[in-house]
Design a protein around this motif. Structure first.
Motif, PDB file in Angstrom:
ATOM      1  N   GLU A  92     -52.898 104.454  -0.835  1.00 19.00           N
ATOM      2  CA  GLU A  92     -54.309 104.610  -1.760  1.00 19.00           C
ATOM      3  C   GLU A  92     -53.471 104.896  -3.625  1.00 19.00           C
ATOM      4  O   GLU A  92     -54.268 104.367  -5.203  1.00 19.00           O
ATOM      5  N   VAL A  93     -53.002 106.221  -3.485  1.00 19.43           N
ATOM      6  CA  VAL A  93     -52.392 106.108  -5.013  1.00 19.43           C
ATOM      7  C   VAL A  93     -50.803 105.775  -5.440  1.00 19.43           C
ATOM      8  O   VAL A  93     -50.881 105.813  -6.988  1.00 19.43           O
ATOM      9  N   SER A  94     -50.117 105.789  -4.451  1.00 21.46           N
ATOM     10  CA  SER A  94     -48.893 105.049  -5.002  1.00 21.46           C
ATOM     11  C   SER A  94     -49.167 103.826  -5.649  1.00 21.46           C
ATOM     12  O   SER A  94     -49.266 103.254  -5.117  1.00 21.46           O
ATOM     13  N   ALA A  95     -48.143 103.395  -5.997  1.00 21.75           N
ATOM     14  CA  ALA A  95     -48.190 101.814  -6.907  1.00 21.75           C
ATOM     15  C   ALA A  95     -46.479 101.755  -6.307  1.00 21.75           C
ATOM     16  O   ALA A  95     -45.310 102.695  -5.323  1.00 21.75           O
ATOM     17  N   GLY A  96     -46.210 100.270  -6.477  1.00 23.06           N
ATOM     18  CA  GLY A  96     -44.586  99.593  -5.558  1.00 23.06           C
ATOM     19  C   GLY A  96     -44.410  99.831  -4.244  1.00 23.06           C
ATOM     20  O   GLY A  96     -45.491  99.609  -3.669  1.00 23.06           O
ATOM     21  N   LYS A 146     -43.387 102.595  -1.312  1.00 24.54           N
ATOM     22  CA  LYS A 146     -44.719 104.000  -0.607  1.00 24.54           C
ATOM     23  C   LYS A 146     -43.632 104.847   0.869  1.00 24.54           C
ATOM     24  O   LYS A 146     -44.497 105.878   1.081  1.00 24.54           O
ATOM     25  N   TRP A 147     -43.407 103.615   1.548  1.00 26.67           N
ATOM     26  CA  TRP A 147     -42.561 104.688   2.438  1.00 26.67           C
ATOM     27  C   TRP A 147     -42.102 105.466   2.629  1.00 26.67           C
ATOM     28  O   TRP A 147     -41.952 106.686   3.285  1.00 26.67           O
ATOM     29  N   ARG A 148     -40.777 105.290   1.110  1.00 27.55           N
ATOM     30  CA  ARG A 148     -40.332 106.455   1.851  1.00 27.55           C
ATOM     31  C   ARG A 148     -40.931 107.597   1.158  1.00 27.55           C
ATOM     32  O   ARG A 148     -40.221 109.004   1.491  1.00 27.55           O
TER      33      ARG A 148
END
Length: 286
Positions: free
Chosen positions: A161-165, A168-170
Motif C-alpha cells: 500500500e505505501v511503497s512504490a517500485g 517491494k518484496w525486498r
C-alpha cells in the motif's frame, strides 16, 4: 523471591522463547505476498516457483532432524540462539539476493531456523514452566505461530500500500530482521534450562536457575524431582516404543499428519493467488 515475582519471571521467559513461534509463522507466510513480484523479477517457471516456495520446507526437515541431538550436546539456549541467528541471516539474505539461487539458499537457511525453533522452543518452555501451568505456557508458542502468520499478511499488505517500485518484496523479507534482532537480544538474558544443566552434571547452576524462577521450597522440590528423573533415565533408558510413550507419540504424529492433509500450507503460501483467482479485483488480493 515471592510467588508473584517468580511466576512473572517464568511467564516472561516462556513468552520470550515463544517468539521463536512468531518468527516461524512470519517466515512461513511472508513469501505469499512476494511471490508474484519474485516471479516477475526472476522470470520464474512454474517448477522454479514451486521450488522457491518449498525450499523453506526442505530447510525445516534439516533443522528438525538435527536439533534434538544438537540441543542435548550444546544446550537449549545456544540452540535457540542459533535459530534466531538463522532467522536474521535469512531475512537479510532473502531481501538482497544476487540471483534466484542465492534467494533459495537463504530460504533454506530460514527453514532450518524454523525447524530448530519448532523443536527447541516448546521443549524449552516445557522445561521452564511449572507442571501446573505447563500446558498453558506451551500454548504460547502455538499462538505465536498464528500471530506471526497474521503479522506477515498485514506487513505485506501495508508495504504494498505505501511503497512504490517493483521491488517491494525486498522490504517484505527485510521486515523479519526486526523481530529476529529482538528475539536474539532477549534470548541473551534468558537462562539455560535447569533440566539440561542437571543432565550435564551442573547441578549447582540448575539450582541457581530454579531459585530465580520459584520460591525456595518449590525450587528445592523441583530440583530434587529433576535430579531423580535424570538419574532414572540414565540408569534405565527409555525407548520410543515404551508403552508409556507409544500412545502419546502416535497421537502426536497423527495430528501432525492430519494437519498437513487439511491443506492449510497451500492457503498460507498461495493465499493472494487464490483470492485473485476467485475475485475480479486483482488489486485487492493481498
Amino acid at each position: 523471591m515471592n510467588a508473584s515475582s517468580a511466576h512473572k519471571r517464568t511467564r516472561n521467559i516462556c513468552l520470550i522463547v515463544a517468539l521463536g513461534g512468531l518468527l516461524f509463522g512470519f517466515d512461513t507466510a511472508v513469501i505469499s505476498g512476494a511471490l508474484e513480484m519474485l516471479r516477475n523479477q526472476f522470470s520464474l517457471s512454474t517448477a522454479m516457483e514451486g521450488w522457491m516456495v518449498s525450499s523453506g520446507l526442505a530447510g525445516c526437515i534439516i533443522g528438525v532432524l538435527g536439533t534434538s541431538m544438537l540441543s542435548d550436546r550444546i544446550g537449549r539456549k545456544k540452540t535457540i540462539l542459533l535459530s534466531a541467528i538463522m532467522f536474521l541471516v535469512s531475512a537479510i539474505g532473502c531481501a538482497f539476493p544476487a540471483n534466484v539461487s542465492q534467494f533459495i539458499a537463504f530460504r533454506i537457511v530460514g527453514g532450518i531456523g524454523v525447524g530448530m525453533a519448532s523443536v527447541v522452543s516448546p521443549m524449552l518452555i516445557a522445561e521452564f514452566a511449572p507442571a501446573s501451568q505447563r500446558g498453558r505456557m506451551i500454548s504460547y508458542y502455538q499462538l505465536a505461530i498464528t500471530v506471526g502468520i497474521l503479522a506477515a499478511y498485514f506487513s505485506n499488505a501495508l508495504i504494498v500500500e505505501v511503497s512504490a517500485g517493483d521491488e517491494k518484496w525486498r522490504t517484505m523479507f527485510l521486515v523479519m530482521a526486526l523481530p529476529s534482532i529482538s528475539f536474539l537480544l532477549l534470548l541473551l538474558r534468558t537462562p539455560e534450562s535447569p533440566r539440561w544443566l542437571v543432565s550435564k552434571g551442573r547441578r549447582s547452576d540448575a539450582l541457581k536457575v530454579l531459585l530465580q524462577l520459584r520460591q525456595p521450597d518449590e525450587a528445592e522440590q523441583e530440583f530434587s524431582a529433576i535430579t531423580n528423573a535424570s538419574g532414572r533415565l540414565k540408569k534405565n533408558g527409555r525407548s520410543l516404543l515404551h508403552p508409556a510413550i507409544r500412545l502419546p507419540l502416535f497421537i502426536g504424529i497423527v495430528l501432525a499428519v492430519f494437519q498437513q492433509f487439511s491443506g492449510i500450507n497451500a492457503i498460507i503460501y498461495y493465499g493472494p493467488k487464490i483470492f485473485e483467482a476467485a475475485s475480479n479485483n486483482a488489486g485487492n488480493n493481498m
